[in-house]
Design a protein around this motif. Structure first.
Motif, mmCIF file in Angstrom:
data_model
loop_
_atom_site.group_PDB
_atom_site.id
_atom_site.type_symbol
_atom_site.label_atom_id
_atom_site.label_comp_id
_atom_site.label_asym_id
_atom_site.label_seq_id
_atom_site.Cartn_x
_atom_site.Cartn_y
_atom_site.Cartn_z
ATOM 1 N N PRO A 1 0.749 -1.405 -0.134
ATOM 2 C CA PRO A 1 -0.466 -0.241 0.068
ATOM 3 C C PRO A 1 0.540 1.600 -0.076
ATOM 4 C CG PRO A 1 -0.413 -1.011 2.165
ATOM 5 C CD PRO A 1 0.844 -2.071 1.357
ATOM 6 N N LYS B 1 -17.176 0.855 -13.699
ATOM 7 C CA LYS B 1 -15.507 2.006 -14.188
ATOM 8 C C LYS B 1 -16.687 3.061 -12.820
ATOM 9 C CE LYS B 1 -12.653 2.625 -17.541
ATOM 10 N NZ LYS B 1 -11.565 2.218 -18.679
ATOM 11 N N GLN C 1 -15.940 3.659 -9.850
ATOM 12 C CA GLN C 1 -14.673 3.219 -9.376
ATOM 13 C C GLN C 1 -14.607 5.472 -9.245
ATOM 14 O OE1 GLN C 1 -11.909 2.019 -11.983
ATOM 15 N NE2 GLN C 1 -9.892 3.140 -11.015
ATOM 16 N N LEU D 1 -12.884 7.478 -6.809
ATOM 17 C CA LEU D 1 -11.751 8.696 -6.371
ATOM 18 C C LEU D 1 -11.992 10.164 -6.848
ATOM 19 C CD1 LEU D 1 -9.574 7.282 -9.920
ATOM 20 C CD2 LEU D 1 -9.407 6.684 -7.999
ATOM 21 N N GLU E 1 -12.132 10.901 -3.155
ATOM 22 C CA GLU E 1 -11.095 10.871 -2.353
ATOM 23 C C GLU E 1 -10.106 12.658 -2.524
ATOM 24 O OE1 GLU E 1 -8.275 8.339 -3.932
ATOM 25 O OE2 GLU E 1 -8.151 7.411 -1.735
ATOM 26 N N ARG F 1 -10.720 16.728 0.917
ATOM 27 C CA ARG F 1 -10.049 18.237 1.440
ATOM 28 C C ARG F 1 -10.597 19.319 0.661
ATOM 29 N NH1 ARG F 1 -6.133 19.324 -1.665
ATOM 30 N NH2 ARG F 1 -4.782 19.589 0.104
ATOM 31 N N TRP F 2 -10.867 20.560 0.185
ATOM 32 C CA TRP F 2 -11.610 21.003 -0.118
ATOM 33 C C TRP F 2 -12.861 21.584 0.865
ATOM 34 C CZ3 TRP F 2 -8.954 24.207 -3.215
ATOM 35 C CH2 TRP F 2 -8.181 23.862 -4.022
ATOM 36 N N MET G 1 -12.379 12.001 5.447
ATOM 37 C CA MET G 1 -11.818 11.800 4.872
ATOM 38 C C MET G 1 -10.644 10.838 4.804
ATOM 39 S SD MET G 1 -8.884 15.279 3.816
ATOM 40 C CE MET G 1 -7.874 14.493 4.090
ATOM 41 N N LEU G 2 -10.825 9.655 6.502
ATOM 42 C CA LEU G 2 -10.676 8.841 6.980
ATOM 43 C C LEU G 2 -11.488 7.727 6.169
ATOM 44 C CD1 LEU G 2 -9.606 8.984 10.093
ATOM 45 C CD2 LEU G 2 -7.949 9.132 8.856
ATOM 46 N N MET H 1 -10.257 6.945 2.888
ATOM 47 C CA MET H 1 -8.795 6.063 2.906
ATOM 48 C C MET H 1 -9.151 5.021 3.333
ATOM 49 S SD MET H 1 -6.798 8.949 4.637
ATOM 50 C CE MET H 1 -6.409 10.041 3.938
ATOM 51 N N PRO I 1 -10.900 0.443 -3.037
ATOM 52 C CA PRO I 1 -11.460 0.216 -4.471
ATOM 53 C C PRO I 1 -11.934 -1.502 -5.047
ATOM 54 C CG PRO I 1 -9.644 1.112 -4.795
ATOM 55 C CD PRO I 1 -9.717 1.075 -3.212
ATOM 56 N N ARG I 2 -10.425 -2.188 -4.825
ATOM 57 C CA ARG I 2 -9.929 -3.474 -5.221
ATOM 58 C C ARG I 2 -11.398 -3.923 -5.061
ATOM 59 N NH1 ARG I 2 -4.514 -4.120 -3.330
ATOM 60 N NH2 ARG I 2 -5.692 -3.274 -1.050
ATOM 61 N N TRP J 1 -14.250 -4.111 -7.837
ATOM 62 C CA TRP J 1 -13.858 -4.724 -8.875
ATOM 63 C C TRP J 1 -14.031 -6.072 -9.185
ATOM 64 C CZ3 TRP J 1 -12.808 -2.827 -13.698
ATOM 65 C CH2 TRP J 1 -13.198 -1.615 -13.771
ATOM 66 N N HIS K 1 -3.222 -0.396 -8.006
ATOM 67 C CA HIS K 1 -3.819 -0.304 -6.589
ATOM 68 C C HIS K 1 -5.167 0.340 -6.767
ATOM 69 C CE1 HIS K 1 -1.767 0.917 -3.260
ATOM 70 N NE2 HIS K 1 -1.022 -0.025 -3.708
ATOM 71 N N GLU K 2 -5.689 0.272 -7.777
ATOM 72 C CA GLU K 2 -7.030 0.306 -7.514
ATOM 73 C C GLU K 2 -8.188 -0.999 -7.959
ATOM 74 O OE1 GLU K 2 -8.955 3.803 -7.067
ATOM 75 O OE2 GLU K 2 -6.596 3.562 -6.227
ATOM 76 N N CYS K 3 -7.520 -1.704 -8.680
ATOM 77 C CA CYS K 3 -8.352 -2.932 -8.692
ATOM 78 C C CYS K 3 -7.523 -4.582 -8.857
ATOM 79 C CB CYS K 3 -9.101 -2.924 -10.830
ATOM 80 S SG CYS K 3 -8.003 -3.217 -11.844
ATOM 81 N N VAL L 1 -6.048 24.610 -0.395
ATOM 82 C CA VAL L 1 -7.845 24.759 -0.197
ATOM 83 C C VAL L 1 -7.553 25.872 1.368
ATOM 84 C CG1 VAL L 1 -9.585 24.318 2.020
ATOM 85 C CG2 VAL L 1 -7.806 22.685 0.220
#
Lengths: 209, 214
Positions: free
Chosen positions: A12, A133, A136, A140, A143, A147-148, A188-189, A192, A196-197, A200, B9-11, B147
Motif C-alpha cells: 500500500p 468503472k 471507481q 476517486l 478522494e 479536503r476542499w 477523509m478517513l 481512505m 476500491p479493489r 472490481w 492499486h485501484e483494481c 484549500v
C-alpha cells in the motif's frame, strides 16, 4: 488476471509486488521487502471501517450545520453565523460566486461524499458487478474533493485572525466549526478506509468462472 | 530487471510492463487508472521545485499575508496568528488542525522532499529514504495549503465590506507557492524514487527490511 488470484498483492505504500505466504488463506499478510510495510490482499475490514466512519460523519454533520460556525462580537452586540446563514448572506449581498463556493464546499461536497461512500459500501456488500468503472470514478472523486470542505474552517480562522480589535469587535469560533472540522477529518478517513479493489472483485470473479 | 509486473492499486489487475520504459503515462489495461508515470528528469525538476517551495514557504510564514483596517485600527495576520488566538480561546482542536494542515505538514513535506531529492540528485540515496518516503506518503493528504488559499480569497470578499483589506507581502509569495506545489504535485511520482531506493538496498547503502512471515 487479479493479483489476489496468484497469491500476490501490492504494497500500500511503495506499490511493490509482494508474495503472500500460502499457509492460511483467510489471514494472509506479508511484509514488503522494500519498505517494511504490512501488506494485505485487501484492506482489512474495509467496509466496516468505511461504514462506521461515514455514519460518524453524518452524526457530526448535524451539529456542524445547526450550531454557529462563529460569533461576531461588535459594540452593537453578538451575531452568530451558521454555515447556511453565511451562504444566504452572500447570496443576498450579491456575492453569488463566493456564496456558490461556500455552498459547494460546505454543504454539497460533504453530503455528496457521504452519499457516495454509503452507496459504494452498499454496492460492494450486495455484490453488484455492473458499472465498476463508474463506481471507481465516484470513489476517486470522493478522494479528490474531500479536503476542499476545509475551506469554511479556514475562513473562520482567517476572520478570527483579522477581526481582532479587543473590545471593539472580535470574532470567536463556534462549536459548529469544531464539528465541521470533525466531519472533514472523519470523511477523509472513511474514504481512505475504503478499498476500491472491492468494486472490481465481483466482475473479475465472474470472468474467472 | 526481468519482466516487470505491476499490480494496479485501484483494481488489483496484474499487467506486464516491457522494459526499457518509454516516457509517458502507463495505464491499467483493466480500469484505465494511472499505474505510474515515467518522466525522465522528474527528480531534477522536483528538487528545483522543492528548493523554490522552501524559500517561498519561509517568506510566506515570516511576513503577514493580510492586513485589515477599520476606523484607523489595523490588524495583521500571518499563518500562526489564528492559531494563537484559537489557542487563547481554548479551541485546541481547531488550533491544532489549523497549525498541522497549513504549517507543520506542508513544511514537513517540503523539508522531506529536499532531504530526499538533494542526495538523489547527486546520485546518492539517504540511509533512511524508505522511512522518509513512508512519512511523506502518510502526511500528503493532510497538507491543505491550496484549500487555505481559497479560504483567504473567501475571507477577503467577506471582510471587504467591513473595512479595508490590504494584501500583505507574503500573499504573493503564498500564491506562487501554491502554483509551485501544484506543479510539483502534478509531476511527482514515487516509483522512480522507490526504484533508486531498491538499488541502494541491493548495494547495502540503504536501510533494509528483513523478510518476515506473518
Amino acid at each position: 488476471m487479479r493479483a489476489i488470484d496468484r497469491n500476490l498483492g501490492s504494497c500500500p505504500v511503495c506499490h511493490q509486488l509482494v508474495h503472500f505466504p500460502k499457509r492460511d488463506p483467510e489471514h494472509v499478510a506479508a511484509y514488503c521487502p522494500r519498505c517494511g510495510s504490512e501488506v494485505f490482499p485487501r484492506k482489512r475490514s474495509s467496509l466496516e471501517y468505511t461504514l462506521a466512519l461515514t455514519l460518524a460523519s453524518i452524526v457530526f454533520y448535524i451539529p456542524a450545520n445547526l450550531l454557529p460556525m462563529m460569533h461576531v462580537h461588535t459594540f452593537a452586540g453578538t451575531q452568530s453565523d451558521t454555515i447556511m446563514s453565511g451562504v444566504i448572506y452572500f447570496l443576498e449581498t450579491g456575492s453569488y460566486l463566493i456564496g456558490f463556493v461556500i455552498f459547494v464546499a460546505s454543504i454539497f461536497v460533504p453530503v455528496l461524499k457521504m452519499l457516495i461512500l454509503l452507496y459504494l459500501v452498499h454496492s460492494v456488500r450486495t455484490g453488484k458487478s455492473r458499472f465498476p468503472k463508474e463506481r471507481q470514478r465516484l470513489y476517486l472523486l470522493t478522494e479528490i474533493i474531500g479536503r476542499w470542505s476545509m475551506v469554511d474552517v479556514f475562513v473562520v480562522s482567517i476572520m478570527i485572525a483579522l477581526v481582532h480589535f479587543g473590545g471593539l469587535s472580535s470574532i470567536e469560533a463556534g462549536t459548529g466549526a469544531v464539528f465541521f472540522l470533525l466531519v472533514v477529518i472523519v470523511t477523509m478517513l472513511a474514504a481512505m478506509a475504503f478499498d476500491p479493489r472491492l468494486i472490481w472483485d465481483p466482475t473479475k470473479e465472474h470472468h474467472a468462472h | 530487471m526481468e519482466a516487470h509486473i505491476v499490480c494496479c492499486h485501484e483494481c488489483d489487475e496484474l499487467s506486464t510492463i516491457p522494459r526499457p520504459l518509454r516516457p509517458g503515462r502507463y495505464k491499467c489495461p483493466n480500469c484505465g487508472h494511472t499505474l505510474f508515470r515515467h518522466r525522465p528528469g522528474m527528480i531534477e525538476k522536483l528538487y528545483a521545485m522543492s528548493v523554490a517551495a522552501l524559500i517561498l514557504f519561509l517568506v510566506t510564514n515570516y511576513f503577514p499575508f493580510l492586513s485589515f483596517e477599520v476606523f484607523g485600527n489595523s490588524t495583521d495576520a500571518n499563518f500562526t496568528t489564528a492559531v494563537q488566538y484559537l489557542y487563547e480561546e481554548q479551541d485546541y482542536l481547531l488550533a491544532v488542525a489549523l497549525l498541522m494542515t497549513t504549517v507543520v505538514i506542508p513544511f514537513a513535506q517540503i523539508f522531506l522532499l529536499l532531504l530526499l531529492l538533494g542526495p538523489l540528485y547527486h546520485g546518492r540515496v539517504p540511509y533512511y529514504a524508505p522511512e522518509m518516503m513512508k512519512v511523506l506518503e502518510a502526511i500528503t493528504p493532510w497538507a491543505m495549503l491550496d484549500v487555505f488559499l481559497v479560504g483567504v480569497l473567501v475571507s477577503i470578499v467577506k471582510l471587504v465590506k467591513m473595512g479595508t483589506i490590504i494584501p500583505g507581502t507574503s500573499l504573493w509569495a503564498f500564491a506562487s507557492l501554491i502554483l509551485i506545489l501544484a506543479y510539483a504535485q502534478s509531476i511527482y511520482d514515487p516509483h522512480p524514487i522507490w526504484e533508486k531506493i531498491e538499488e541502494g538496498q541491493n548495494e547495502g547503502r540503504v536501510k533494509r527490511y528483513v523478510e518476515r512471515d506473518a
